[in-house]
Design a protein around this motif. Structure first.
Motif, mmCIF file in Angstrom:
data_model
loop_
_atom_site.group_PDB
_atom_site.id
_atom_site.type_symbol
_atom_site.label_atom_id
_atom_site.label_comp_id
_atom_site.label_asym_id
_atom_site.label_seq_id
_atom_site.Cartn_x
_atom_site.Cartn_y
_atom_site.Cartn_z
ATOM 1 N N PRO A 67 0.830 -1.211 0.000
ATOM 2 C CA PRO A 67 0.000 0.000 0.000
ATOM 3 C C PRO A 67 0.860 1.255 0.000
ATOM 4 N N ARG A 70 -1.156 6.127 3.883
ATOM 5 C CA ARG A 70 -1.713 5.661 5.148
ATOM 6 C C ARG A 70 -2.363 4.294 4.963
ATOM 7 N N LEU A 71 -2.124 3.394 5.912
ATOM 8 C CA LEU A 71 -2.689 2.044 5.838
ATOM 9 C C LEU A 71 -3.590 1.803 7.033
ATOM 10 N N THR A 72 -4.752 1.284 6.765
ATOM 11 C CA THR A 72 -5.637 0.780 7.806
ATOM 12 C C THR A 72 -6.020 -0.631 7.380
ATOM 13 N N TYR A 73 -6.272 -1.510 8.336
ATOM 14 C CA TYR A 73 -6.537 -2.903 7.981
ATOM 15 C C TYR A 73 -7.327 -3.607 9.078
ATOM 16 N N ASP A 119 -6.313 -2.547 12.782
ATOM 17 C CA ASP A 119 -5.101 -1.713 12.786
ATOM 18 C C ASP A 119 -4.053 -2.101 13.834
ATOM 19 N N PRO A 134 -7.024 -4.769 3.719
ATOM 20 C CA PRO A 134 -6.346 -3.475 3.846
ATOM 21 C C PRO A 134 -7.110 -2.368 3.125
ATOM 22 N N ASP A 135 -6.841 -1.163 3.534
ATOM 23 C CA ASP A 135 -7.322 -0.003 2.815
ATOM 24 C C ASP A 135 -6.226 1.053 2.914
ATOM 25 N N SER A 136 -5.888 1.630 1.809
ATOM 26 C CA SER A 136 -4.891 2.697 1.745
ATOM 27 C C SER A 136 -5.472 3.788 0.866
#
Length: 140
Positions: A67, A70-73, A119, A134-136
């Motif tokens: 990613p 910023r990474l959130t998961y 996270d 994941p989401d970036s």
């Protein structure tokens, strides 16, 4: 791909054809609805990934994904998959109503957000080959 490329595929977890299973679609919709608005990694915004080459290969050619920004998961702590791909274990599917499947409210395969790690623990999730959502989001 044989070289690095920036890809932005559209999320597909809320599309009927992704798992070709109405129960899976219902699961991801319920998961979406149960996540607090502050959680960025959600079925409507991401995809699923895994460190397991075998599991990734079920969906096609495996690739290394990194990613940007910023990474959130999120990942399920008590199982390796969000939704079991194999139809060989229907009793383990969320919402499955068979003799072996407990009612949804007590099911091991809960679609509620409280079954997820958000996270944190990415190293464990990857080392244990859990699926990770994941989401970036693109930086503005």
């Amino acid at each position: 791909l044989t070289t690095a490329a920036r890809c932005t595929p559209r999320p597909d977890l809320l599309l009927p054809g992704t798992y070709a299973d109405p129960d899976a679609l219902d699961f991801f919709r319920r998961l979406e609805d149960s996540l607090p608005p502050t959680v960025g990694a959600r079925p409507s915004a991401g995809h699923l990934g895994t460190a397991s080459l075998e599991a990734a290969g079920v969906w096609g050619s495996a690739a290394s994904i990194w990613p940007l920004g910023r990474l959130t998961y999120a990942w399920p702590a008590d199982r390796s998959e969000f939704w079991p791909r194999s139809s060989a274990q229907p009793a383990e599917k969320i919402g499955a109503r068979s003799i072996a499947a407990p009612p949804l409210s007590t099911s091991h395969w809960s679609s509620r957000a409280d079954g997820l790690v958000i996270d944190r623990g990415l190293d464990r999730a990857l080392a244990e080959s859990h699926e990770v959502m994941p989401d970036s989001p693109p930086e503005l």
